[in-house]
Scaffold this motif. Sequence first.
Motif, PDB file in Angstrom:
ATOM      1  N   THR A 125       0.803  -1.013  -0.124  1.00 48.50           N
ATOM      2  CA  THR A 125       0.294   0.440  -0.326  1.00 48.50           C
ATOM      3  C   THR A 125       0.962   1.871  -0.158  1.00 48.50           C
ATOM      4  O   THR A 125       0.324   2.790   0.111  1.00 48.50           O
ATOM      5  CB  THR A 125      -0.517  -0.129   1.153  1.00 48.50           C
ATOM      6  N   ASP A 126       1.632   0.758   0.095  1.00 52.32           N
ATOM      7  CA  ASP A 126       3.135   2.120  -0.121  1.00 52.32           C
ATOM      8  C   ASP A 126       3.866   2.498  -1.214  1.00 52.32           C
ATOM      9  O   ASP A 126       4.361   1.609  -1.945  1.00 52.32           O
ATOM     10  CB  ASP A 126       4.366   2.155   1.114  1.00 52.32           C
ATOM     11  N   ARG A 127       3.794   3.587  -1.921  1.00 49.27           N
ATOM     12  CA  ARG A 127       4.244   4.389  -3.389  1.00 49.27           C
ATOM     13  C   ARG A 127       5.106   3.764  -3.542  1.00 49.27           C
ATOM     14  O   ARG A 127       5.752   3.464  -4.160  1.00 49.27           O
ATOM     15  CB  ARG A 127       2.799   5.303  -4.069  1.00 49.27           C
ATOM     16  N   ASN A 128       5.884   4.773  -2.269  1.00 54.35           N
ATOM     17  CA  ASN A 128       7.224   4.292  -2.453  1.00 54.35           C
ATOM     18  C   ASN A 128       7.940   3.241  -2.070  1.00 54.35           C
ATOM     19  O   ASN A 128       8.762   3.518  -3.253  1.00 54.35           O
ATOM     20  CB  ASN A 128       7.704   5.421  -1.259  1.00 54.35           C
ATOM     21  N   VAL A 130       6.263   1.221  -3.395  1.00 52.96           N
ATOM     22  CA  VAL A 130       5.924  -0.025  -5.202  1.00 52.96           C
ATOM     23  C   VAL A 130       6.905   0.784  -6.081  1.00 52.96           C
ATOM     24  O   VAL A 130       8.235  -0.497  -6.932  1.00 52.96           O
ATOM     25  CB  VAL A 130       4.851   0.396  -5.522  1.00 52.96           C
ATOM     26  N   SER A 131       7.121   2.182  -5.865  1.00 53.73           N
ATOM     27  CA  SER A 131       8.450   2.722  -7.057  1.00 53.73           C
ATOM     28  C   SER A 131       9.808   2.528  -6.604  1.00 53.73           C
ATOM     29  O   SER A 131      10.618   1.524  -7.413  1.00 53.73           O
ATOM     30  CB  SER A 131       8.441   4.182  -7.141  1.00 53.73           C
ATOM     31  N   SER A 140       6.025  -5.095  -9.698  1.00 51.16           N
ATOM     32  CA  SER A 140       5.445  -4.628  -8.397  1.00 51.16           C
ATOM     33  C   SER A 140       3.725  -3.941  -8.499  1.00 51.16           C
ATOM     34  O   SER A 140       3.699  -3.505  -9.371  1.00 51.16           O
ATOM     35  CB  SER A 140       6.270  -3.482  -7.239  1.00 51.16           C
ATOM     36  N   LEU A 142       0.718  -1.570  -6.851  1.00 51.54           N
ATOM     37  CA  LEU A 142       0.303  -0.972  -5.492  1.00 51.54           C
ATOM     38  C   LEU A 142      -1.375  -1.671  -5.169  1.00 51.54           C
ATOM     39  O   LEU A 142      -2.528  -1.231  -5.832  1.00 51.54           O
ATOM     40  CB  LEU A 142       0.065   0.864  -6.053  1.00 51.54           C
ATOM     41  N   ASP A 144      -4.732  -0.850  -2.865  1.00 49.00           N
ATOM     42  CA  ASP A 144      -5.412   0.582  -1.826  1.00 49.00           C
ATOM     43  C   ASP A 144      -6.573   0.008  -1.406  1.00 49.00           C
ATOM     44  O   ASP A 144      -6.478  -1.206  -0.760  1.00 49.00           O
ATOM     45  CB  ASP A 144      -5.912   1.777  -2.846  1.00 49.00           C
TER      46      ASP A 144
END
Length: 261
Positions: A125-128, A130-131, A140, A142, A144
């Motif tokens: 759930t952490d966009r950073n 995943v990036s 990866s 994301l 929600d």
Amino acid sequence: MVSTVQNTDVKQKDSDHAVVVAVASRAVFEPGAGGGDGVYAEGVAFPLLQALQKVNERLLEENSAESLLFDIVLITTDSQQQQQSSQLISSTKHYGLEVSRFCFSTEEDFSESLLKNNVQLFLSTDRNEVSQTSQKGVLSALLDEYTASCPSEQLRVLLCGDAVIRPDTNPTPASRQAAQSFSARLGKMRQRFGMSDSPLSITLMTSCGGRDSCGGALQTLRSLGISADEAYCLAGAPQGPILSVLRPHFLLSDGFSGLED
């Protein structure tokens, strides 16, 4: 520092054939939230793990010697959950989740922990996060809040086919290779089941272009042995309405963007 704990209560998967999926523990369990009996409360990714497990159960029903199974790893960099690792492990057992391994790492060693465990798909759930992992070549996606409302009896995967139409959006070669490998193995899993009552559903969606573009994307998938259960050509229409109906557990944009060489 990376520490991996094997779940001795779960039969370990064949490392040569299993599809390793790592899920951030904070997505599976609510950090700091108690669900009673000293266990964590369910998080947004809880139905996802149940759906992955359902696919495994049905695969083994079809063939007790099946080795193409999801191998689930819970990974955390949360210092609180690291300190309470026994509670994290007991929570998994309490809910009957068949997690093979628990991986604890620092934020600095996070990507390394995924590579060490041969992770083929990472969900968070952490966009950073995943990036960061995508840049390391790990496929990866994301998660929600809508993941929490997804069904637990069927795993629903949505492939976005727009990069086939716009090849300039292709990811790095490492990401492309990871995407192709995961998508192809997912397609093999789907072939194990019939047209109806499958615990795994694969849907194709194209946001741009017309029917011809969508048809071309379908042909690209089939060349990798992936038969989509449904296909939707949005032709510029907003994604929200169809996503609310499909309720996919996750959307793989990179999972389709590397399919055209």
